[in-house]
Scaffold this active site. Structure first.
Site, short mmCIF file in Angstrom:
data_model
loop_
_atom_site.label_atom_id
_atom_site.label_comp_id
_atom_site.label_asym_id
_atom_site.label_seq_id
_atom_site.Cartn_x
_atom_site.Cartn_y
_atom_site.Cartn_z
N GLU A 296 38.23 45.08 44.39
CA GLU A 296 39.03 45.55 43.47
C GLU A 296 39.92 44.47 42.54
O GLU A 296 40.96 44.50 41.91
CB GLU A 296 40.57 46.41 44.22
CG GLU A 296 39.79 47.52 45.05
CD GLU A 296 41.10 48.24 45.75
OE1 GLU A 296 41.08 49.34 45.65
OE2 GLU A 296 41.82 47.37 46.49
C1 TNX Z 1 41.12 50.20 49.21
S1 TNX Z 1 39.15 48.95 51.04
C2 TNX Z 1 41.48 48.97 49.54
C3 TNX Z 1 42.60 48.62 50.03
C4 TNX Z 1 43.52 49.66 50.15
C5 TNX Z 1 42.88 50.62 50.84
C6 TNX Z 1 43.56 52.05 51.17
C7 TNX Z 1 39.51 47.61 50.15
C8 TNX Z 1 38.67 46.67 50.00
N1 TNX Z 1 40.70 47.59 49.29
O1 TNX Z 1 43.29 47.59 49.06
O2 TNX Z 1 44.68 49.10 50.83
O3 TNX Z 1 41.90 51.15 49.99
O4 TNX Z 1 42.75 52.94 51.86
#
Ligand code: TNX
Length: 481
Positions: A296
């Site tokens: 992300e």
């Molecule tokens: C996605 S999974 C994210 C996290 C959040 C999560 C909540 C991932 C690598 N990144 O930053 O906490 O979803 O489900």
């Protein structure tokens, strides 16, 4: 051994009908491994009230833990007849898993903290067992909400009962920095002083982290530390103005949005920071892996992301560690042995994942619609998220890791992440973890051919009373209990 309720189900079970072992009050444990013997005795003494001395030599021990020359890395054999129990393994990890199986073969009252009535019976027969995957993991996000060492130690205790052998700690994110770095002390002081919702947060001292690592190692659990880079870094940017392009620190963040922060890829200070942090974390971590996040990074351009990863991944290798990253790291040039952790949940193949597979990365499976412990069980679950759907125990259990990815993928194993945006207490952790994590442990440990939901739910239900005895709350999933 016909009706045994061992989770994960062992690879092979041969019952000896009519044969039962009863642990005698004056029984002796003979062990080739002092640590495995001490662990077993420590687990049996509170509820049995027996002395159970552990010795290296004895003519007629009640229980024997034998190291032998052959067998799989983490495999074991367990033989139960009327007079004795013998666990054989090539490694101490194998002995530990044999011990966990033995504890589950005893009456559930063995898990009580005070003396209970026997008899302490074990059904006769033979178990031969070994894991399907070498990596069987759980993840705890201590950044969104901070959980102190005691909570983490108890979490490790529970994981290790189900033969989980890796605990990934998500140690940094926008909402908080959770591991003290001596060369950058404001990370702990200021970066650690917040959490989701505005609470006080917290941060592991290096001594506390080392205690978690050691406690986990005694249970054959390896800690995988994650420093999430280059996004998810608001806590660090808040602690150190000089990490920001304009020299101004952003305010602390206590919300739950993602994707707004990034380290500045063109600044040298960024790499001094990253190098110092990775060096200190690597020095505290005996395990082979350093997780550098990479998910992300929505505020980092693709070009910057690749340039950043080109510089940071070799740092990990130079520190003697193997890179782990979320699967978005796939397009970045790989370092030897790299693991890409797949957290997708869509039916169509993910480009970044395909890039990781094409480069030869090992893939760690964390499909969000199967193993994300922060997803609600149902619409009625009081905490949790639902962006990847609802995950009942059956959904977490009923899938085959070999069938998820294209055939050329090299699957390292399975890891169940618990993100903690909505998780604030140990009771919250337990509610989302049990019974789903034991279900996922079986996905990762047991051969696919030995697994079946109808039989599993009966075995799993027998663990409810054990969790209650151990003070572990759980979701009474109506499909199980
Ligand atoms: C996605 S999974 C994210 C996290 C959040 C999560 C909540 C991932 C690598 N990144 O930053 O906490 O979803 O489900």
């Amino acid at each position: 051994m016909n009706d045994i309720t061992v989770v994960p189900v062992p690879a092979r079970v041969e019952p000896a009908p009519g044969v039962t072992f009863v642990l005698p009050a004056d029984g002796v444990i003979r062990s080739d491994s002092a640590s495995a013997g001490a662990f077993l005795a420590g687990a049996l003494r509170p509820a049995t009230g027996f002395a159970l001395p552990v010795v290296a030599d004895h003519p007629a021990p009640a229980i024997e833990l034998r190291l032998v020359a052959s067998g799989a890395d983490e495999g074991y054999e367990l033989d139960v007849d009327a007079g004795s129990v013998v666990v054989r393994a090539r490694t101490t990890a194998g002995l530990f898993y044999g011990v966990q199986t033995l504890l589950q073969l005893l009456p559930s009252s063995v898990d009580a903290a005070t003396v209970q009535d026997g008899p302490w019976t074990v059904p006769g027969g033979r178990i031969r067992d070994e894991p399907r995957f070498a990596y069987r993991g759980a993840m705890l996000d201590v950044s969104r909400h901070f959980f102190g060492p005691e909570v983490v130690l108890r979490f490790v205790d529970e994981l290790s009962r189900y033969k989980i052998n890796f605990l990934h700690l998500h140690l940094s994110d926008d909402q908080g920095w959770r591991i003290a770095i001596e060369s950058w002390p404001e990370l702990a002081r200021s970066g650690g002083a917040t959490q989701v919702g505005g609470g006080a947060g917290g941060c592991f001292s290096q001594a506390e982290y080392a205690r978690i690592v050691a406690h986990a190692a005694e249970r054959h659990v390896t800690i995988v530390p994650e420093i999430d880079l280059p996004g998810h870094t608001n806590a660090a940017l808040h602690a150190y103005p000089q990490l920001n392009a304009d020299g101004t620190a952003p305010p602390a963040y206590t919300g739950v949005d993602v994707g707004f922060s990034t380290l500045t890829v063109g600044r040298e200070a960024t790499y001094t920071f990253v190098q110092d942090v990775l060096r200190e974390v690597a020095a505290l971590t005996p395990g082979p892996y350093l997780h550098i996040g990479g998910d992300e990074a929505q505020s980092t351009s693709t070009e910057d992301y690749l340039a950043f990863m080109d510089r940071v991944q070799p740092m990990v290798t130079a520190l003697g560690k193997t890179v782990v990253g979320w699967h978005q790291i796939g397009p970045a040039r790989r370092e030897p042995g790299r693991i890409a952790q797949y957290w997708g949940h869509k039916p169509e193949p993910d480009e970044d994942l395909l890039a990781a597979i094409a480069q030869g990365d090992r893939i760690l499976l964390s499909p969000a619609d199967r193993v994300y412990l922060d997803m609600k069980y149902t619409v009625d679950t009081p905490i949790g998220l639902d962006w990847a759907g609802h995950i009942t125990t059956r959904t977490a259990y009923d899938w085959d890791p070999a069938a998820l990815l294209p055939g050329d993928a090299d699957v390292a194993g399975v890891e169940a992440p618990l993100w903690t945006e909505t998780v604030a207490t140990a009771a919250d952790i337990h509610l989302l973890t049990f019974p789903r994590l034991p279900a996922i442990a079986e996905v990762a440990w047991s051969p696919q051919a030995a697994r079946d939901w109808a039989a599993f739910r009966v075995r799993l239900a027998a663990h409810g009373p054990r969790w209650t005895l151990r003070g572990v709350g759980f979701h009474p999933d109506p499909e199980v209990f």
